[in-house]
Design an enzyme around this catalytic site. Structure first.
Site, short mmCIF file in Angstrom:
data_model
loop_
_atom_site.label_atom_id
_atom_site.label_comp_id
_atom_site.label_asym_id
_atom_site.label_seq_id
_atom_site.Cartn_x
_atom_site.Cartn_y
_atom_site.Cartn_z
N CYS A 1 63.71 53.48 37.63
CA CYS A 1 62.35 53.97 37.35
C CYS A 1 61.48 53.99 38.61
O CYS A 1 60.50 54.74 38.67
CB CYS A 1 61.70 53.08 36.30
SG CYS A 1 61.45 51.37 36.85
N TYR B 1 63.79 59.55 59.98
CA TYR B 1 63.35 58.57 60.98
C TYR B 1 63.81 59.04 62.36
O TYR B 1 64.56 60.02 62.50
CB TYR B 1 63.91 57.19 60.65
CG TYR B 1 63.42 56.63 59.32
CD1 TYR B 1 62.10 56.82 58.90
CD2 TYR B 1 64.27 55.90 58.49
CE1 TYR B 1 61.65 56.29 57.69
CE2 TYR B 1 63.82 55.38 57.28
CZ TYR B 1 62.51 55.58 56.88
OH TYR B 1 62.06 55.07 55.69
N GLU C 1 61.27 63.79 53.28
CA GLU C 1 60.50 65.01 53.02
C GLU C 1 61.26 66.03 52.17
O GLU C 1 60.73 67.08 51.84
CB GLU C 1 60.06 65.65 54.34
CG GLU C 1 61.20 66.11 55.22
CD GLU C 1 60.67 66.55 56.58
OE1 GLU C 1 60.31 65.66 57.36
OE2 GLU C 1 60.60 67.75 56.84
N MET D 1 45.17 49.99 27.46
CA MET D 1 44.81 50.97 28.48
C MET D 1 45.66 50.79 29.73
O MET D 1 45.83 49.65 30.19
CB MET D 1 43.35 50.84 28.83
CG MET D 1 42.80 52.13 29.42
SD MET D 1 41.04 52.16 29.39
CE MET D 1 40.62 50.96 30.60
FE1 SF4 Z 1 63.15 49.41 40.77
FE2 SF4 Z 1 63.57 47.59 38.90
FE3 SF4 Z 1 62.96 50.09 38.20
FE4 SF4 Z 1 65.34 49.49 39.25
S1 SF4 Z 1 64.54 48.80 37.28
S2 SF4 Z 1 64.07 51.18 39.83
S3 SF4 Z 1 64.79 47.92 40.73
S4 SF4 Z 1 61.65 48.67 39.31
#
Ligand code: SF4
Ligand code: NAP
Length: 674
Positions: A338, A167, A254, A656
């Site tokens: 995730c 930034y 990046e 799906m």
């Molecule tokens: Fe994001 Fe929830 Fe996955 Fe943690 S568990 S990375 S807060 S979606």
């Protein structure tokens, strides 16, 4: 007290932070949404009511060039909207602090008006930024100061100025993005000037009793990025300029090193904060992959930081800190890193939420109200959908029986947890096991519920969450002994040879590829292996932590080809913020990727395909099918035949494009309404 360091108050002189936990900044999309401030107020207040020490809001821009359409704070009208948020937090707990993050994206603002120290385009930006002249620089400084003043007026306890991530402020600091030859460029002293003038002038404007946090990239993961000496100089200079706290961040957007994905070891970067902490006298914040209280406690006990920032873990469980304090950490719904419902949403312009907690950012919409007339509910199948439905319905007071044909709960989570780098799924299963116990769910393992027995028991509701069956593509020779399903590979039921073709390059194709190309022991990757694989030198900290360090990846001893019919790039459908890490890893391991493929036949010599109309033979000894899923609805059909009304949820409803995020979301909303 189990977490003495985490629960220790921090005296800042003019005010005290009640414990060492911080809910880190995360843009949610509520900032720009109609009615978003009410929802943001509920979202933050719930975390405040559950003992978080301090909250940092998502980034708010100081002026038009930093955000022509997004959330801004530049005048009293904009400030007044934030009152809802600050009042809600302070009413929830007057001791909880809330600071607003000031975020000027500079060359990442993605609009033609955007500004930067020099006209250097970021690798991930669409436009070349406009180079600021001297008056323009002073305007940016003034706008930061005004933004902080308005935040103060809006009732915030402080601001966090972000000087990292690529930034605006960080692009002044780094040589390759600052080509100026005036007093804001050239020597490091000059390159720091912009950051320091912002801090000095902000401090002068807001007075002494206002928290001023500055976020720096303590390791920016850029070739030719900041050197360790430069980081120390910046830390010391910021301290003199008047910051209350320094927050350490790792990476620029990046950079090509993952810093928050599941495969990143827990607390992987805190040692860097620890080194900086020895050089400065103001408190320092660390972050990244700290997702359970014991991890936070260890980081603090090692002396790596004074405060621990957790953004995603607080999305996943708003009561994270309360549960830690009350010794109920086994009830924490752990962030599995995730990114599927948080950062992937943010970067696709969708409202942020959480895969394991669909209530996140939906606190005014999705609630688990207690029921007056408890019903008897049968849930068949203890995968992600069944578990979510059962635990939410039972939490509300319904009497739930949960049937599972296998000997353990988890369904597809049990496959996911065995994939290297996805071990956090063990936490999800631990959480659900505890919820089953806590809400007295009648769990019947190794029980294949059939229509007749369900009818006999006379349940008020029957929920069919029987999941999916792997799709078998219609290819000549599909029953050849070389062909195995992904389930057999992941469970180890069938051996995999040395020359492998994988049919289907979706999430599961990539997971299987990761599993069979992985060298070394299974289990979470340790810090040193991670550093070597991604070319990070924590010890010597060359510029950016990565300059001149070659990633050390072991080529797979298998010859693997991952195939798909689509013409798009293989892996293009994976998560926006994590897909690239999987593509890089597999490519470095020597995995071949083919798109635009037509499958012709399978025989003793291997897999026959056409690519661009040209016949090819892949002389493989194993062909793994990862061609998606079909719903498993036999029970539902039997129930219908018996005249028993049932509802489908999760993969059984729609296989799906189904993933755990969709399954949990659908099941949770249904269970909240029953
Ligand atoms: Fe994001 Fe929830 Fe996955 Fe943690 S568990 S990375 S807060 S979606
Ligand atoms: P998927 O993502 O839908 O991928 C299925 C793959 O099979 C595609 O590559 C598709 O590509 C191919 N395919 C579909 N029909 C086929 C046919 N008849 N013959 C040959 N190939 C066929 O499904 P999945 O990989 O099984 O994953 C299931 C869900 O779990 C997905 O939503 C996935 O995102 C999710 N998941 C996510 C992750 C993650 O890390 N985010 C990990 C695992 C699973 P072509 O049609 O181009 O051939």
């Amino acid at each position: 007290m189990k977490y003495p360091k985490l629960l220790e108050p921090l005296d800042l002189g003019f005010t005290t932070i009640k414990n060492r936990s911080i809910m880190g900044s995360m843009h949610t999309g509520l900032e720009e949404m109609d009615g978003g401030f009410e929802r943001m107020a509920a979202y933050f207040a719930e975390r405040a009511a559950n003992n978080i020490g301090m909250i940092i809001t998502g980034g708010i821009a100081p002026n038009e060039e930093s955000s022509p359409h997004g959330a801004r704070m530049s005048n009293e009208e904009e400030a007044s909207k934030h009152r809802l948020v600050t009042d809600a937090v302070h009413q929830a707990d007057p001791d909880v602090k809330i600071c607003m993050q000031i975020l000027h994206p500079g060359p990442l603002a993605n609009n033609p008006q955007m500004v930067a120290p020099s006209a250097v385009k970021s690798r991930i930006a669409r436009h070349v930024p406009n180079e600021l002249d001297k008056a323009g620089i002073q305007k940016q400084i003034d706008d930061h100061v005004q933004c902080a003043l308005m935040a103060q007026k809006a009732g915030y306890d402080g601001v966090e100025i972000i000087g990292s991530a690529g930034y605006l402020i960080s692009t002044f600091l780094v040589q390759k993005t600052n080509l100026r030859d005036d007093e804001y460029g050239g020597s490091y002293e000059n390159r720091m000037r912009f950051a320091l003038e912002i801090v000095e002038q902000t401090r002068a404007a807001v007075g002494e009793d206002f928290i001023l946090i500055f976020r720096i990239a303590a390791m920016d993961m850029l070739e030719g990025g900041m050197s360790w000496d430069e980081i120390i100089s910046l830390g010391k200079a910021l301290e003199k300029a008047g910051v209350t706290i320094i927050s350490t961040h790792f990476t620029w957007h990046e950079s090509a090193v993952p810093t928050i994905a599941t495969m990143v070891p827990r607390a992987a970067f805190t040692s860097v904060t620890g080194r900086l902490r020895k050089e400065v006298s103001v408190p320092v914040i660390t972050s990244n992959r700290i997702n359970m209280p014991d991890v936070a406690e260890e980081v603090l006990a090692r002396g790596d930081a004074d405060l621990v920032s957790m953004a995603r873990p607080l999305l996943a469980d708003s009561a994270f800190m309360r549960k830690a304090i009350e010794g109920r950490e086994d009830e924490i719904n752990t962030c599995i890193a995730c990114n599927q419902a948080c950062l992937d949403h943010t970067f696709s312009g969708k409202l942020t939420t959480c895969l394991v907690n669909p209530r996140a950012c939906h606190e005014t919409i999705l609630n688990y109200d207690p029921v007056n007339d408890a019903k008897r509910i049968a849930v068949v199948g203890a995968g992600p959908a069944g578990l979510s439905y059962a635990t939410v319905a039972a939490e509300r007071g319904h009497h739930v029986s949960l049937f599972e044909a296998s000997s353990e709960i988890g369904g597809q989570f049990n496959l996911a947890k065995t994939i290297p780098g996805k071990e956090e799924f063990y936490e999800t299963i631990r959480y659900y096991n505890r919820m089953i116990e806590l809400h007295s769910i009648d769990l019947r393992l190794e029980t294949r519920a059939d229509a007749e027995s369900l009818k006999r028991e006379g349940f008020d509701h029957v929920i069919v969450s029987t999941g999916i069956k792997p799709r078998t593509p219609d290819i000549e020779g599909i029953n050849h002994p070389k062909v195995v399903s992904y389930i057999d590979v992941i469970t180890g039921a069938k051996p995999v040879g040395q020359k492998v073709a994988i049919i289907g390059a979706g999430g599961i194709g990539f997971d299987v590829c990761e599993l069979i190309s992985h060298a070394g022991p299974s289990g979470a990757v340790d810090h040193d292996v991670f550093a070597a694989e991604w070319g990070v030198d924590f010890e010597n900290h060359p510029r950016g932590g990565v300059t001149g360090v070659e990633p050390r990846v072991t080529k797979s001893d298998r010859e693997i080809t991952l195939l798909q019919r689509k013409e798009s790039r293989v892996g293009a459908g994976l998560g926006k913020t994590t897909g690239w890490t999987h593509r890089i890893t597999l490519t470095r391991r020597g995995v071949g990727m083919m798109n635009g493929v037509e499958y012709v036949k399978i025989d003793d010599s291997g897999l026959h395909i056409l690519q661009n109309g040209q016949p090819q033979l892949l002389e493989v000894d194993t062909i793994i099918i990862c061609a998606g899923q079909d719903p498993l609805r036999d029970l539902y059909d039997d129930l219908s035949a018996e005249g028993v009304k049932a509802e489908l949820v999760g993969g059984a409803y729609e296989a799906m494009e189904l993933d755990a995020k969709a399954a949990i979301n659908q099941a949770t909303y249904m269970a909240a309404a029953v």
